[in-house]
Structures are given as C-alpha cells and as structure tokens.
Enzyme design. Structure first.
Site, PDB file in Angstrom:
ATOM      1  N   ASN A   1      11.639   3.159  86.596  1.00  0.00           N
ATOM      2  CA  ASN A   1      12.894   3.888  86.335  1.00  0.00           C
ATOM      3  C   ASN A   1      13.992   3.124  85.599  1.00  0.00           C
ATOM      4  O   ASN A   1      15.179   3.389  85.800  1.00  0.00           O
ATOM      5  CB  ASN A   1      13.436   4.470  87.646  1.00  0.00           C
ATOM      6  CG  ASN A   1      12.506   5.543  88.176  1.00  0.00           C
ATOM      7  OD1 ASN A   1      11.640   6.025  87.445  1.00  0.00           O
ATOM      8  ND2 ASN A   1      12.645   5.912  89.426  1.00  0.00           N
TER       9      ASN A   1
ATOM     10  N   ASN B   1      16.794   6.392  82.509  1.00  0.00           N
ATOM     11  CA  ASN B   1      17.702   5.263  82.275  1.00  0.00           C
ATOM     12  C   ASN B   1      17.512   4.648  80.885  1.00  0.00           C
ATOM     13  O   ASN B   1      17.612   3.430  80.710  1.00  0.00           O
ATOM     14  CB  ASN B   1      17.586   4.197  83.375  1.00  0.00           C
ATOM     15  CG  ASN B   1      18.339   4.585  84.632  1.00  0.00           C
ATOM     16  OD1 ASN B   1      19.420   5.162  84.548  1.00  0.00           O
ATOM     17  ND2 ASN B   1      17.772   4.294  85.793  1.00  0.00           N
TER      18      ASN B   1
ATOM     19  N   TYR C   1      15.097   0.045  85.736  1.00  0.00           N
ATOM     20  CA  TYR C   1      15.883  -1.008  86.378  1.00  0.00           C
ATOM     21  C   TYR C   1      15.354  -2.385  85.950  1.00  0.00           C
ATOM     22  O   TYR C   1      14.514  -2.480  85.064  1.00  0.00           O
ATOM     23  CB  TYR C   1      15.913  -0.781  87.902  1.00  0.00           C
ATOM     24  CG  TYR C   1      16.574   0.550  88.229  1.00  0.00           C
ATOM     25  CD1 TYR C   1      17.929   0.739  87.960  1.00  0.00           C
ATOM     26  CD2 TYR C   1      15.847   1.630  88.706  1.00  0.00           C
ATOM     27  CE1 TYR C   1      18.546   1.971  88.200  1.00  0.00           C
ATOM     28  CE2 TYR C   1      16.454   2.864  88.937  1.00  0.00           C
ATOM     29  CZ  TYR C   1      17.805   3.019  88.679  1.00  0.00           C
ATOM     30  OH  TYR C   1      18.407   4.239  88.898  1.00  0.00           O
TER      31      TYR C   1
ATOM     32  N   THR D   1      17.370   7.821  96.639  1.00  0.00           N
ATOM     33  CA  THR D   1      18.749   7.343  96.684  1.00  0.00           C
ATOM     34  C   THR D   1      19.652   8.436  97.224  1.00  0.00           C
ATOM     35  O   THR D   1      19.650   9.551  96.711  1.00  0.00           O
ATOM     36  CB  THR D   1      19.183   6.889  95.266  1.00  0.00           C
ATOM     37  OG1 THR D   1      18.484   5.685  94.963  1.00  0.00           O
ATOM     38  CG2 THR D   1      20.680   6.639  95.178  1.00  0.00           C
TER      39      THR D   1
ATOM     40  N   HIS E   1      10.538  -2.353  93.434  1.00  0.00           N
ATOM     41  CA  HIS E   1      10.937  -1.286  92.496  1.00  0.00           C
ATOM     42  C   HIS E   1      10.857  -1.837  91.063  1.00  0.00           C
ATOM     43  O   HIS E   1      11.726  -2.571  90.619  1.00  0.00           O
ATOM     44  CB  HIS E   1      12.345  -0.814  92.818  1.00  0.00           C
ATOM     45  CG  HIS E   1      12.746   0.468  92.148  1.00  0.00           C
ATOM     46  ND1 HIS E   1      11.989   1.072  91.154  1.00  0.00           N
ATOM     47  CD2 HIS E   1      13.828   1.276  92.321  1.00  0.00           C
ATOM     48  CE1 HIS E   1      12.598   2.187  90.763  1.00  0.00           C
ATOM     49  NE2 HIS E   1      13.714   2.332  91.446  1.00  0.00           N
TER      50      HIS E   1
END
Ligand code: 8OZ
Length: 377
Positions: free
Chosen positions: A182, A239, A184, A29, A179
């Site tokens: 992490n 996260n 999400y 990112t 994805h």
C-alpha cells in the site's frame, strides 16, 4: 453445506500456530487509539474481542516509531503505554479463543509534518512527494514533501522494527505481519516509481529488496520464522505508487522470503479496495514461488473465498470491510446469513459508533424477539 464451503471453516496450520478456521480479519485502520499517547484502550480491546471468531486477526497497521506515523490516532508499539494498551487487546482476544498478529508499519513519505517528531519532513527512499491527502487533527491535508533517508539512517529504521517486534512479544501478540504493501515505506523501497537511490538500496531488484529483507531478518531474530509473515501489494497504485515491472521485484522477493522460511505472504490482489483486475499479475505463480502459506485479500465474498480455496489458489482468505460491520463474520459465512452493511462515515476516527455497536446474529434475533414481544403485549 457443500464440502467446498466447509474448507473455509476447517483448521489450518500457519507457521507453528494452529488456526481454528481459514478466515482472517484483515488489518484495518480505524484511528481510535487514545489521543495523546496513541496507545490502544478498552474500546479497542472490546472491538478486537468481538471479532475473535476469525482464525487469525491481523491488527490495524501500527507504527514502529513516531516517524513511522502518517495519520492521526493510529496506534504505536514503541512506548510503554502502547505496549500496556496492546496487552489489553491481546488478553481480550485470547480469552475469547482468538489469535492475533500485530501489523508493523512505517509510513515513510505518506505523512504530514504535524505528525512527525519536531515537525520535521517525513522520510522516504527518495525525496519524491506523493500526490494525495492524509488525515490529521484538523481533517484531510496534503501529504508533506519528504526527504531521502541517508544510508546511515536506514539501519536505525531497521532497529525501530526490531524494537517494535520485541515490544510486540511483551504485549502478548501471537506473531508479526510486516506491512510491505500500500505505498508505505517498505513498498516505497521495493518499487522503482518511488525508489531512485543510486546506493545499495536502489536500482537492481536485489538492492530495492534489501530494506524489506533487512527488516524481515531483524524481526526473525526476535520471533522465529513460524510467527512472521508479510503483506504485499504487487500492483496496487494506492498511495501514488508504481513499478515498471512488478513481477520482477515480487518474484525475487518471494523467493528470498521463501528461503527464510517465512510463515506467510498476505497478498492484496489488484488495487487496494478497488478492482481485482487492476493490472495483470500472476498470483498463482507467486504462490508457487513461496513455500509458506498464501493469504488472499481484496474484495473476497463468501463465494469467491470458497472458490479460491476449492481451486487451491489460497490457504486463507482475509476479509476487511465485512469484518468492520460483522463481528460474527465467521458464523454468518458458515450459515450463509446476510451481512450487516458497513457505514463508511465511521471508518476513521470517533468512538463506539460504527466500531463496537454492529450486532451479531444472536443480538439481532434477541432484538426482533423483543420487538415482537412488545408488539404482542
Ligand atoms: C486506510 C487509511 C489509512 C491507512 C493501508 C494502513 O491501506 C492503511 C490505511 C488504510 O494499508
């Protein structure tokens, strides 16, 4: 060079794609999409072109919808302008002899109301707020309180992934990385710290994996199995996420993905960007449970990468931060040359500085020759 080192630079067949070496550029990112449209631009195309030495580039995480966005200036793949922007990137990478997959992303609860359509609450499997910050126009901000998706809405989110997968074809990508790591949205469904649902999408491992598999199937209908992989982070706490028994859910998932003939799993071993031994997990067994390729990631150095390939613990190695500051990383690894240090201050947001201005070895040699020439004159 020993034969062990050569393996890293040997070709590999990934799904139905021929890769020129085993070095993968990890998704990174960088928050440099065009302001207002979140479309990739010429600068982004130049950045990826510079890194086409990788056997495979996985693009930075790219939101499948505005609802899927959690940080400012990350690129999307849901509008015409975004598709056209990504086409500049894929054309540049292909012209330089590279291969590039797009990483499809929905952040779920890791977002802020200012980034959401109509200033609404971010969506998640369950209405549990993450402790942490996201990055918005004005700087860092507390992650917003999410609301739980209704069962009817979940199908709509799966459709957003399918539409994004179709757009990725129009944009000229070579394939898709889902994805699912992490913390999400997909990871939020997989792990029981964030998924407290009592319907068909929560509870048992079968139910918690349902969303991941529905997304996978929707993408496979567009792309075919030789061009689709997935990124997983079995034990990473990144996260504010956790699971009471990661082996149970991830071995189940690997088995189901293997049955679908997915091209690869891309595994973050340990804590994302942190200790590789953060929590116990048998990555070798995970690899054996999956028939496709295994891309290893997290803190790999040249030495660790060579060792992992020699010991047959991975097929490909993904490098993240080293690729930020070394556009010619493959050449540097081949020569065992020193790596440029990276500047953390320019990771997220900004322009060319700390993005497209890191020198290759050849540029360094020219600069030092220039200095010597000037000194002699
Ligand atoms: C760093 C900053 C923002 C997002 C990830 C997409 O970790 C990310 C991310 C990393 O997967």
């Amino acid at each position: 060079m020993t034969s062990d080192a050569e393996l890293l630079f040997s070709p590999f067949r990934l799904g139905d794609l021929h890769l020129k070496n085993r070095v993968v550029m990890a998704p990174l990112t960088r928050n440099r999409a065009t302001r207002g449209t979140d479309a990739p631009n010429e600068l982004n195309a130049e950045y990826y072109r510079q890194r086409a030495c990788a056997g495979l580039i996985v693009s930075e995480a790219t939101q499948v919808s505005q609802q899927g966005q959690g940080y400012i200036w990350t690129p999307g793949i849901y509008s015409q302008a975004q598709v056209e922007g990504w086409k500049k990137v894929t054309d540049a990478v292909h012209a330089a002899g590279g291969r590039i997959f797009i990483q499809l992303w929905h952040v779920g609860r890791i977002s802020h109301v200012s980034l959401q359509p109509g200033g609404a609450a971010p969506v998640a499997p369950s209405a549990i707020r993450a402790h942490g910050k996201t990055f918005i126009e004005t700087g860092f901000a507390d992650i917003s309180e999410p609301r739980a998706l209704t069962i009817e809405e979940i199908g709509g989110v799966v459709n957003d992934y399918a539409a994004a997968a179709e757009n990725a074809q129009k944009a000229g990508f070579d394939g898709i990385e889902i994805h699912a790591a992490n913390g999400y949205l997909i990871d939020q469904f997989l792990k029981d710290g964030t998924n407290k649902r009592t319907d068909a999408y929560g509870g048992s491992v079968e139910n918690r994996a349902r969303f991941a598999l529905e997304v996978t199937d929707a993408i496979l209908r567009v792309w075919g199995r030789g061009r689709v992989g997935i990124r997983l982070a079995p034990v990473s706490p990144f996260n504010d996420i956790s699971d009471s028994d990661p082996a149970k859910i991830f071995f189940y998932l690997a088995d189901r993905l293997s049955a679908r003939g997915l091209a690869f799993i891309h595994v973050i071993e340990g804590a994302t960007g942190g200790p590789r031994d953060y929590a116990p997990f048998d990555y070798i067994a995970l690899r054996k449970a999956f028939a496709g390729a295994y891309i290893a990631n997290n803190g790999y150095t040249r030495e660790l990468a060579i060792e992992a390939l020699a010991e047959n613990r991975a097929d490909l190695i993904a490098f993240g931060k080293p690729f930020i500051s070394n556009p010619d990383l493959v050449e540097r690894l081949r020569l065992n040359a020193p790596l440029n240090p990276y500047d953390q201050a320019t990771f997220y947001g900004g322009g060319a500085k700390g993005y497209t201005d890191y020198p290759t070895l050849a540029q360094e040699a020219m600069e030092s020759a220039g200095r010597e020439g000037a000194g002699a004159g």
